[in-house]
Design a protein around this motif. Structure first.
Motif, PDB file in Angstrom:
ATOM      1  N   THR A 187       0.831  -1.202   0.000  1.00 20.22           N
ATOM      2  CA  THR A 187       0.000   0.000   0.000  1.00 20.22           C
ATOM      3  C   THR A 187       0.863   1.248   0.000  1.00 20.22           C
ATOM      4  OG1 THR A 187      -1.765  -1.176   1.150  1.00 20.22           O
ATOM      5  CG2 THR A 187      -1.847   1.227   1.197  1.00 20.22           C
ATOM      6  N   THR A 188       1.978   1.214   0.698  1.00 20.13           N
ATOM      7  CA  THR A 188       2.900   2.348   0.687  1.00 20.13           C
ATOM      8  C   THR A 188       3.395   2.622  -0.720  1.00 20.13           C
ATOM      9  OG1 THR A 188       3.622   1.934   2.962  1.00 20.13           O
ATOM     10  CG2 THR A 188       5.098   3.233   1.566  1.00 20.13           C
ATOM     11  N   TYR A 189       3.743   1.564  -1.446  1.00 19.84           N
ATOM     12  CA  TYR A 189       4.183   1.743  -2.822  1.00 19.84           C
ATOM     13  C   TYR A 189       3.044   2.274  -3.695  1.00 19.84           C
ATOM     14  CZ  TYR A 189       8.236  -1.193  -1.610  1.00 19.84           C
ATOM     15  OH  TYR A 189       9.377  -1.707  -1.048  1.00 19.84           O
ATOM     16  N   ALA A 190       1.863   1.677  -3.566  1.00 23.79           N
ATOM     17  CA  ALA A 190       0.725   2.079  -4.396  1.00 23.79           C
ATOM     18  C   ALA A 190       0.327   3.523  -4.133  1.00 23.79           C
ATOM     19  CB  ALA A 190      -0.461   1.147  -4.145  1.00 23.79           C
ATOM     20  N   ALA A 191       0.525   3.986  -2.895  1.00 22.13           N
ATOM     21  CA  ALA A 191       0.124   5.341  -2.520  1.00 22.13           C
ATOM     22  C   ALA A 191       0.961   6.411  -3.217  1.00 22.13           C
ATOM     23  CB  ALA A 191       0.212   5.511  -1.005  1.00 22.13           C
ATOM     24  N   ASN A 192       2.045   6.002  -3.896  1.00 29.26           N
ATOM     25  CA  ASN A 192       2.796   6.980  -4.683  1.00 29.26           C
ATOM     26  C   ASN A 192       1.951   7.553  -5.810  1.00 29.26           C
ATOM     27  OD1 ASN A 192       5.559   7.160  -3.579  1.00 29.26           O
ATOM     28  ND2 ASN A 192       5.592   4.961  -3.976  1.00 29.26           N
ATOM     29  N   ASP A 193       0.919   6.823  -6.220  1.00 26.15           N
ATOM     30  CA  ASP A 193      -0.029   7.367  -7.187  1.00 26.15           C
ATOM     31  C   ASP A 193      -1.044   8.198  -6.405  1.00 26.15           C
ATOM     32  OD1 ASP A 193      -1.797   8.006  -9.161  1.00 26.15           O
ATOM     33  OD2 ASP A 193      -2.292   5.943  -9.723  1.00 26.15           O
ATOM     34  N   GLU A 194      -0.744   9.466  -6.224  1.00 28.07           N
ATOM     35  CA  GLU A 194      -1.545  10.314  -5.354  1.00 28.07           C
ATOM     36  C   GLU A 194      -2.925  10.620  -5.913  1.00 28.07           C
ATOM     37  OE1 GLU A 194       0.883  13.720  -4.693  1.00 28.07           O
ATOM     38  OE2 GLU A 194       2.347  12.632  -3.451  1.00 28.07           O
ATOM     39  N   LYS A 195      -3.137  10.358  -7.204  1.00 27.05           N
ATOM     40  CA  LYS A 195      -4.432  10.642  -7.812  1.00 27.05           C
ATOM     41  C   LYS A 195      -5.329   9.414  -7.889  1.00 27.05           C
ATOM     42  CE  LYS A 195      -2.732  14.546 -10.544  1.00 27.05           C
ATOM     43  NZ  LYS A 195      -2.653  15.169 -11.889  1.00 27.05           N
ATOM     44  N   ALA A 196      -4.856   8.288  -7.378  1.00 23.80           N
ATOM     45  CA  ALA A 196      -5.643   7.051  -7.451  1.00 23.80           C
ATOM     46  C   ALA A 196      -6.873   7.144  -6.549  1.00 23.80           C
ATOM     47  CB  ALA A 196      -4.784   5.866  -7.044  1.00 23.80           C
ATOM     48  N   THR A 197      -7.978   6.619  -7.046  1.00 19.96           N
ATOM     49  CA  THR A 197      -9.225   6.587  -6.270  1.00 19.96           C
ATOM     50  C   THR A 197      -9.756   5.169  -6.104  1.00 19.96           C
ATOM     51  OG1 THR A 197     -10.506   6.960  -8.300  1.00 19.96           O
ATOM     52  CG2 THR A 197      -9.881   8.908  -7.016  1.00 19.96           C
ATOM     53  N   ALA A 198      -9.068   4.193  -6.693  1.00 25.40           N
ATOM     54  CA  ALA A 198      -9.502   2.798  -6.592  1.00 25.40           C
ATOM     55  C   ALA A 198      -8.327   1.915  -6.969  1.00 25.40           C
ATOM     56  CB  ALA A 198     -10.694   2.526  -7.507  1.00 25.40           C
ATOM     57  N   SER A 199      -8.516   0.608  -6.847  1.00 27.50           N
ATOM     58  CA  SER A 199      -7.428  -0.317  -7.161  1.00 27.50           C
ATOM     59  C   SER A 199      -7.976  -1.684  -7.538  1.00 27.50           C
ATOM     60  CB  SER A 199      -6.472  -0.440  -5.970  1.00 27.50           C
ATOM     61  OG  SER A 199      -7.160  -0.907  -4.822  1.00 27.50           O
ATOM     62  N   TYR A 200      -7.117  -2.492  -8.147  1.00 25.92           N
ATOM     63  CA  TYR A 200      -7.394  -3.886  -8.452  1.00 25.92           C
ATOM     64  C   TYR A 200      -6.232  -4.714  -7.918  1.00 25.92           C
ATOM     65  CZ  TYR A 200     -10.637  -1.893 -11.910  1.00 25.92           C
ATOM     66  OH  TYR A 200     -11.636  -1.190 -12.528  1.00 25.92           O
ATOM     67  N   ILE A 201      -6.524  -5.939  -7.492  1.00 28.72           N
ATOM     68  CA  ILE A 201      -5.499  -6.847  -7.012  1.00 28.72           C
ATOM     69  C   ILE A 201      -5.527  -8.105  -7.878  1.00 28.72           C
ATOM     70  CG2 ILE A 201      -4.671  -8.265  -5.095  1.00 28.72           C
ATOM     71  CD1 ILE A 201      -6.082  -6.361  -3.178  1.00 28.72           C
TER      72      ILE A 201
END
Length: 327
Positions: free
Chosen positions: A61-75
């Protein structure tokens, strides 16, 4: 090219992942971030071995949070491991990751499991053939426009060892200026360097001082110090077409020298892949560099940077980051 890929279902989305990563994931967790009808960042991490579910989830999640404009995700979980007691594999890790991503304001829209024989919505008993991914509109479109996955770009056996070694220049100011001029000309040309030019450039890359300047000059839109450019701490958008060409030229130059003199060029390719945000590919090239010249220092240092989870500033910002032409 103004075409934009339309993703109309799970098979289409799953088909994009190998194209985004440059390789088919195996025994991996992949997180795709999303925003306003578009995909954002692509993160791949080895499947957890001894990591606790919470530690692993917080790291990803720390890595993914580098995309500051993200509003959703897929795994997406790529594995042939079997779950315990009838559960899907890594159930606790998936649950923890979903909770952490939701807390980070990137709620998970969907989770999939991809094995070597089928894919399935995580938790479902209805399996799907991998052919639906291969035959998807997304894969066909990406392949048609020249995207490919799992290319064996570096194969020492195919490159051969019949080329004689080159000698590094002395490193004078005149040597530096000549090398920078030749590198700029190669990057601005439309064809590949001839054999003599390739060997001259290969020679220049053997000198540490000159090599570092050639690395920097590849990013002709840099706006930071030399150290900042090398560690990805610059904010101007590079000419990504020039970067792509630099990688292609580096491969051509490697054909002009034997093993033991390819490490600087493999390191260049790894560094450029890292600036693009392709950590998996970057680590592959850097590892090969450290094998070509044992413990090649620049490759070792860059691998340490990547393995600590450092992401280049240019890859964090959607306005400056590398984008696949269609995705």
């Amino acid at each position: 090219m103004n075409e934009k890929l339309t993703i109309s279902g799970a098979a289409d989305l799953l088909a994009t992942v190998p194209h985004l990563l440059g390789t088919q994931p195996k025994e991996s967790f992949v997180v795709l971030t999303a925003r306003a009808g578009a995909l954002g960042a692509t993160l791949r991490v080895d499947a957890p071995a001894e990591s606790s579910p919470l530690d692993y989830a917080q790291m990803m999640t720390t890595y993914a949070a580098n995309d500051e404009k993200a509003t959703a995700s897929y795994i997406i979980i790529y594995t042939d491991e079997a779950g315990e007691d009838g559960q899907f594999p890594y159930a606790a890790h998936v649950a923890a990751l979903g909770n952490e991503l939701a807390t980070a304001q990137m709620p998970v829209r969907k989770v999939w499991l991809v094995t070597s024989t089928y894919w399935v919505a995580y938790g479902s008993t209805e399996t799907n053939s991998l052919d639906t991914i291969t035959d998807s509109n997304a894969n066909a479109t990406l392949t048609y426009f020249g995207s490919a996955t799992d290319l064996d770009i570096y194969n020492p056996a195919l490159l051969g060892n019949w080329a004689p070694r080159v000698e590094a220049p002395e490193g004078t100011e005149a040597d530096l200026q000549a090398a920078c001029k030749a590198w700029a000309a190669a990057l601005d040309a439309t064809d590949m360097p001839d054999k003599d030019t390739a060997r001259a450039l290969a020679s220049a890359f053997q000198h540490k001082y000159i090599r570092d300047y050639l690395f920097r000059d590849t990013i002709n839109t840099h706006n930071g110090s030399f150290g900042d450019v090398m560690t990805g701490k610059f904010t101007a958008r590079p000419d990504w077409n020039r970067v792509d060409r630099a990688e292609a030229i580096a491969f051509e130059i490697m054909k002009a020298v034997p093993e033991g003199q390819r490490a600087p060029l493999l390191t260049l390719m790894g560094w450029l892949e890292w600036l693009k945000g392709h950590g998996t590919q970057a680590d592959r090239y850097l590892k090969l560099a450290a094998e070509d010249v044992p413990a090649f220092r620049l490759a070792v240092l860059l691998r340490e940077l990547i393995n600590r989870g450092h992401i280049a500033d240019v890859a964090r910002d959607p306005d400056t980051s590398y984008k696949h032409p269609l995705i």
